[in-house]
Motif scaffolding. Structure first.
Motif, PDB file in Angstrom:
ATOM      1  N   GLU A 195       0.845  -1.299  -0.197  1.00  0.00           N
ATOM      2  CA  GLU A 195       0.215  -0.140  -0.220  1.00  0.00           C
ATOM      3  C   GLU A 195       0.989   1.001   0.384  1.00  0.00           C
ATOM      4  O   GLU A 195       1.554   1.336   1.025  1.00  0.00           O
ATOM      5  N   ARG A 196       1.016   1.675  -0.833  1.00  0.00           N
ATOM      6  CA  ARG A 196       1.492   2.527  -1.779  1.00  0.00           C
ATOM      7  C   ARG A 196       0.964   4.275  -0.514  1.00  0.00           C
ATOM      8  O   ARG A 196      -0.311   4.707  -0.454  1.00  0.00           O
ATOM      9  N   GLU A 197       1.975   4.896   0.881  1.00  0.00           N
ATOM     10  CA  GLU A 197       1.734   5.882   0.983  1.00  0.00           C
ATOM     11  C   GLU A 197       1.865   8.010   0.937  1.00  0.00           C
ATOM     12  O   GLU A 197       0.400   8.239   0.660  1.00  0.00           O
ATOM     13  N   GLY A 231       5.428   3.475   1.700  1.00  0.00           N
ATOM     14  CA  GLY A 231       4.570   2.239   1.602  1.00  0.00           C
ATOM     15  C   GLY A 231       4.767   1.832   2.687  1.00  0.00           C
ATOM     16  O   GLY A 231       5.682   1.172   3.350  1.00  0.00           O
ATOM     17  N   ASN A 258      -1.752   2.387  -5.036  1.00  0.00           N
ATOM     18  CA  ASN A 258      -1.519   3.563  -4.866  1.00  0.00           C
ATOM     19  C   ASN A 258      -1.972   4.071  -3.852  1.00  0.00           C
ATOM     20  O   ASN A 258      -3.038   4.156  -3.668  1.00  0.00           O
ATOM     21  N   ALA A 259      -1.745   5.265  -3.252  1.00  0.00           N
ATOM     22  CA  ALA A 259      -1.929   6.120  -2.615  1.00  0.00           C
ATOM     23  C   ALA A 259      -3.630   7.203  -3.210  1.00  0.00           C
ATOM     24  O   ALA A 259      -3.708   6.303  -4.389  1.00  0.00           O
TER      25      ALA A 259
END
Length: 134
Positions: free
Chosen positions: A6-8, A17, A130-131
C-alpha cells in the motif's frame, strides 16, 4: 502467499509504503516516484500499480536469491531488495524496518525476514495499490 504493498506518501524523490504479508503488516517500503503513464523517467519511476506474480531466484546483479516481480508492463528485472534511499532503486521495491522522509532503515534485516517467509511458499503474488491521491 499474498503480498500487498500500500503506497502511502510520495515526495519529490521517493514513494513510501507499507508491505503486508497475508494481511499482516510486515515492513516499510521505499520506491521511486509514482508518475503518470507517459511521464516516466527511466530509473526514477515506480512500477505501475497492479497484481503481479513473484518468484524467488538468483539475481545476477546482487549475486543472491531475491524476489522478482514477473510481467511488469514497461519494466524488466524488478526486484524486492535492500537499500536505503531513492538512489538505491531503479524501479525496484526497497524494504526496511524504519522510515523517515526519503530514507528506509534496517533494510537487510527486513529483507532477510521477508525472504525466509517467502522461501516456504510456492505461489506468491503481490498487489500494489496507489495512495488515493496518486
Amino acid at each position: 502467499m499474498k503480498l500487498t504493498l500500500e503506497r502511502e506518501v510520495s515526495t519529490k524523490y521517493s514513494t513510501h509504503g507499507i508491505l503486508y504479508v497475508n494481511g499482516q503488516r510486515e515492513c516499510h517500503t521505499l520506491e521511486a516516484v509514482v508518475r503518470p503513464l507517459g511521464n516516466q523517467i527511466t530509473g526514477k519511476t515506480a512500477i505501475p500499480h497492479g497484481h503481479y506474480k513473484v518468484v524467488l531466484n538468483q539475481s545476477p546483479r546482487f549475486k543472491r536469491v531475491l524476489p522478482l516481480l514477473l510481467n511488469v508492463p514497461r519494466f524488466t528485472g524488478i526486484r524486492i531488495h535492500a537499500g536505503n534511499t531513492p538512489h538505491d532503486t531503479t524501479g525496484c521495491i526497497l524494504v526496511g524496518e524504519s522510515y523517515v522522509t526519503d530514507f528506509i532503515g534496517s533494510s537487510q534485516s527486513a529483507l532477510s525476514r521477508l525472504i525466509r517467509k517467502m522461501a516456504k511458499e510456492k505461489d506468491i503474488t503481490i498487489d500494489i495499490v496507489n495512495a488515493p491521491h496518486e
